[in-house]
Scaffold this motif. Structure first.
Motif, PDB file in Angstrom:
ATOM      1  N   LEU A  32      34.045  39.565  47.977  1.00 59.04           N
ATOM      2  CA  LEU A  32      33.931  40.847  48.652  1.00 59.04           C
ATOM      3  C   LEU A  32      32.567  40.936  49.306  1.00 59.04           C
ATOM      4  CD1 LEU A  32      35.042  43.729  49.193  1.00 59.04           C
ATOM      5  CD2 LEU A  32      33.913  44.417  47.065  1.00 59.04           C
ATOM      6  N   LEU A  33      32.558  41.119  50.616  1.00 60.46           N
ATOM      7  CA  LEU A  33      31.310  41.302  51.353  1.00 60.46           C
ATOM      8  C   LEU A  33      31.248  42.744  51.826  1.00 60.46           C
ATOM      9  CD1 LEU A  33      31.394  38.061  53.521  1.00 60.46           C
ATOM     10  CD2 LEU A  33      30.122  38.447  51.414  1.00 60.46           C
ATOM     11  N   THR A  34      30.189  43.431  51.454  1.00 64.21           N
ATOM     12  CA  THR A  34      29.997  44.813  51.881  1.00 64.21           C
ATOM     13  C   THR A  34      28.578  44.978  52.397  1.00 64.21           C
ATOM     14  OG1 THR A  34      29.269  45.516  49.682  1.00 64.21           O
ATOM     15  CG2 THR A  34      31.619  45.713  50.153  1.00 64.21           C
ATOM     16  N   ALA A  91      24.885  46.298  52.569  1.00 67.18           N
ATOM     17  CA  ALA A  91      23.965  46.644  51.483  1.00 67.18           C
ATOM     18  C   ALA A  91      24.017  48.138  51.204  1.00 67.18           C
ATOM     19  CB  ALA A  91      22.551  46.222  51.847  1.00 67.18           C
ATOM     20  N   GLY A  92      24.223  48.490  49.934  1.00 67.33           N
ATOM     21  CA  GLY A  92      24.215  49.884  49.528  1.00 67.33           C
ATOM     22  C   GLY A  92      25.518  50.631  49.776  1.00 67.33           C
ATOM     23  N   ALA A  93      26.528  49.972  50.356  1.00 67.51           N
ATOM     24  CA  ALA A  93      27.787  50.664  50.654  1.00 67.51           C
ATOM     25  C   ALA A  93      28.516  51.057  49.371  1.00 67.51           C
ATOM     26  CB  ALA A  93      28.684  49.799  51.526  1.00 67.51           C
ATOM     27  N   LEU A  94      28.476  50.175  48.383  1.00 67.95           N
ATOM     28  CA  LEU A  94      29.116  50.440  47.090  1.00 67.95           C
ATOM     29  C   LEU A  94      28.176  50.002  45.985  1.00 67.95           C
ATOM     30  CD1 LEU A  94      32.645  48.880  47.808  1.00 67.95           C
ATOM     31  CD2 LEU A  94      32.115  51.316  47.714  1.00 67.95           C
ATOM     32  N   ASP A  95      28.196  50.741  44.878  1.00 70.56           N
ATOM     33  CA  ASP A  95      27.411  50.258  43.746  1.00 70.56           C
ATOM     34  C   ASP A  95      28.195  49.144  43.050  1.00 70.56           C
ATOM     35  OD1 ASP A  95      29.253  51.350  41.857  1.00 70.56           O
ATOM     36  OD2 ASP A  95      28.174  53.254  41.834  1.00 70.56           O
ATOM     37  N   ASP A  96      27.557  48.443  42.135  1.00 71.05           N
ATOM     38  CA  ASP A  96      28.181  47.291  41.478  1.00 71.05           C
ATOM     39  C   ASP A  96      29.497  47.651  40.790  1.00 71.05           C
ATOM     40  OD1 ASP A  96      26.113  45.734  42.350  1.00 71.05           O
ATOM     41  OD2 ASP A  96      25.079  45.658  40.420  1.00 71.05           O
ATOM     42  N   THR A  97      29.547  48.802  40.149  1.00 69.35           N
ATOM     43  CA  THR A  97      30.756  49.216  39.447  1.00 69.35           C
ATOM     44  C   THR A  97      31.905  49.428  40.422  1.00 69.35           C
ATOM     45  OG1 THR A  97      29.407  50.291  37.742  1.00 69.35           O
ATOM     46  CG2 THR A  97      31.718  50.947  37.863  1.00 69.35           C
ATOM     47  N   GLU A 125      32.210  48.052  43.413  1.00 68.02           N
ATOM     48  CA  GLU A 125      32.596  46.752  43.971  1.00 68.02           C
ATOM     49  C   GLU A 125      33.514  46.004  43.014  1.00 68.02           C
ATOM     50  OE1 GLU A 125      29.043  44.643  45.031  1.00 68.02           O
ATOM     51  OE2 GLU A 125      28.847  45.718  46.932  1.00 68.02           O
ATOM     52  N   VAL A 126      33.180  46.004  41.735  1.00 68.10           N
ATOM     53  CA  VAL A 126      34.014  45.319  40.738  1.00 68.10           C
ATOM     54  C   VAL A 126      35.400  45.967  40.691  1.00 68.10           C
ATOM     55  CG1 VAL A 126      34.312  44.891  38.260  1.00 68.10           C
ATOM     56  CG2 VAL A 126      32.106  44.449  39.359  1.00 68.10           C
ATOM     57  N   ALA A 127      35.445  47.293  40.692  1.00 71.22           N
ATOM     58  CA  ALA A 127      36.729  48.002  40.652  1.00 71.22           C
ATOM     59  C   ALA A 127      37.570  47.688  41.890  1.00 71.22           C
ATOM     60  CB  ALA A 127      36.496  49.502  40.530  1.00 71.22           C
ATOM     61  N   LEU A 128      36.940  47.619  43.071  1.00 70.90           N
ATOM     62  CA  LEU A 128      37.648  47.306  44.302  1.00 70.90           C
ATOM     63  C   LEU A 128      38.219  45.885  44.264  1.00 70.90           C
ATOM     64  CD1 LEU A 128      38.590  47.981  47.146  1.00 70.90           C
ATOM     65  CD2 LEU A 128      36.305  47.337  47.974  1.00 70.90           C
ATOM     66  N   VAL A 129      37.416  44.931  43.828  1.00 69.61           N
ATOM     67  CA  VAL A 129      37.881  43.545  43.736  1.00 69.61           C
ATOM     68  C   VAL A 129      39.055  43.441  42.768  1.00 69.61           C
ATOM     69  CG1 VAL A 129      37.264  41.227  42.948  1.00 69.61           C
ATOM     70  CG2 VAL A 129      35.728  42.468  44.465  1.00 69.61           C
ATOM     71  N   GLU A 130      38.993  44.141  41.647  1.00 72.41           N
ATOM     72  CA  GLU A 130      40.089  44.109  40.678  1.00 72.41           C
ATOM     73  C   GLU A 130      41.369  44.677  41.284  1.00 72.41           C
ATOM     74  OE1 GLU A 130      38.571  46.120  37.221  1.00 72.41           O
ATOM     75  OE2 GLU A 130      37.376  44.377  36.603  1.00 72.41           O
ATOM     76  N   ARG A 131      41.259  45.794  42.037  1.00 73.82           N
ATOM     77  CA  ARG A 131      42.444  46.376  42.685  1.00 73.82           C
ATOM     78  C   ARG A 131      43.007  45.435  43.743  1.00 73.82           C
ATOM     79  NH1 ARG A 131      39.299  51.034  42.805  1.00 73.82           N
ATOM     80  NH2 ARG A 131      39.093  50.923  45.060  1.00 73.82           N
ATOM     81  N   LEU A 132      42.127  44.833  44.535  1.00 71.54           N
ATOM     82  CA  LEU A 132      42.581  43.897  45.569  1.00 71.54           C
ATOM     83  C   LEU A 132      43.245  42.674  44.960  1.00 71.54           C
ATOM     84  CD1 LEU A 132      39.579  44.100  48.063  1.00 71.54           C
ATOM     85  CD2 LEU A 132      41.888  45.008  48.409  1.00 71.54           C
ATOM     86  N   ASP A 133      42.662  42.135  43.888  1.00 74.02           N
ATOM     87  CA  ASP A 133      43.266  40.980  43.208  1.00 74.02           C
ATOM     88  C   ASP A 133      44.676  41.309  42.721  1.00 74.02           C
ATOM     89  OD1 ASP A 133      41.265  39.116  43.590  1.00 74.02           O
ATOM     90  OD2 ASP A 133      40.299  39.504  41.665  1.00 74.02           O
ATOM     91  N   LYS A 134      44.856  42.500  42.143  1.00 75.90           N
ATOM     92  CA  LYS A 134      46.177  42.909  41.676  1.00 75.90           C
ATOM     93  C   LYS A 134      47.142  43.029  42.849  1.00 75.90           C
ATOM     94  CE  LYS A 134      44.644  45.419  37.587  1.00 75.90           C
ATOM     95  NZ  LYS A 134      44.458  46.739  36.989  1.00 75.90           N
ATOM     96  N   GLY A 135      46.671  43.607  43.949  1.00 75.33           N
ATOM     97  CA  GLY A 135      47.520  43.782  45.127  1.00 75.33           C
ATOM     98  C   GLY A 135      47.946  42.452  45.722  1.00 75.33           C
TER      99      GLY A 135
END
Length: 156
Positions: A3-5, A7-13, A15-25
């Protein structure tokens, strides 16, 4: 998944939540679509049948685009995404009319010939044999299928 975002667009938490949702999708999409010999970009564009022109013929792209039923490519992608629960029911309200109609017609086609047969149409797009293949599988004309769909959605 990477995941490339900005700088500062999303906090670490987040980003991790987004990657987990995308992986599931993506996993759900892979389960719905399956793996086929004609797929050339199996990791990202699960319905892609070509990644670059097969020849240096300058008119090839125009002929492919002219003969490609855009409703099928976009409608099937949207149908599969919805079948994999990647969109909410609000999708129909915010999507452009074409995509909503493409999805609706594709759903009708899937209901008529099945998801596996509809996915199997993808390699027929480039050689411009997709409409003939639909007619062969459905055992009726595209005009009859369109008329069935229009009746189903209440359009004369």
């Amino acid at each position: 998944m990477i995941l490339l975002t900005p700088a500062g667009a999303l906090d670490d938490t987040a980003e991790v939540a987004l990657v987990e949702r995308l992986d599931k999708g993506v996993a759900a999409l892979r389960a719905v679509v399956g793996r086929h010999d004609w797929q050339v970009v199996g990791e990202h564009e699960l319905l892609a049948t070509v990644s670059r022109p097969a020849t240096r013929d300058p008119g090839q792209r125009d002929r492919i685009v002219a003969g490609r039923p855009l409703w099928l490519g976009e409608g099937l992608a949207d149908y599969v995404a919805q079948a994999a629960a990647l969109f909410t029911t609000e999708r129909q309200q915010v999507a452009p009319t074409f995509y909503a109609c493409g999805t609706s017609f594709t759903k009708h086609l899937v209901d008529r010939i099945g998801l596996a047969e509809t996915i199997a149409l993808m390699p027929h797009i480039v050689p411009n044999t997709v409409l003939a293949r639909i007619e062969a599988v459905a055992k009726t004309s595209m005009e009859a299928i369109r008329a069935e769909w229009r009746r189903a959605i209440g359009v004369p």
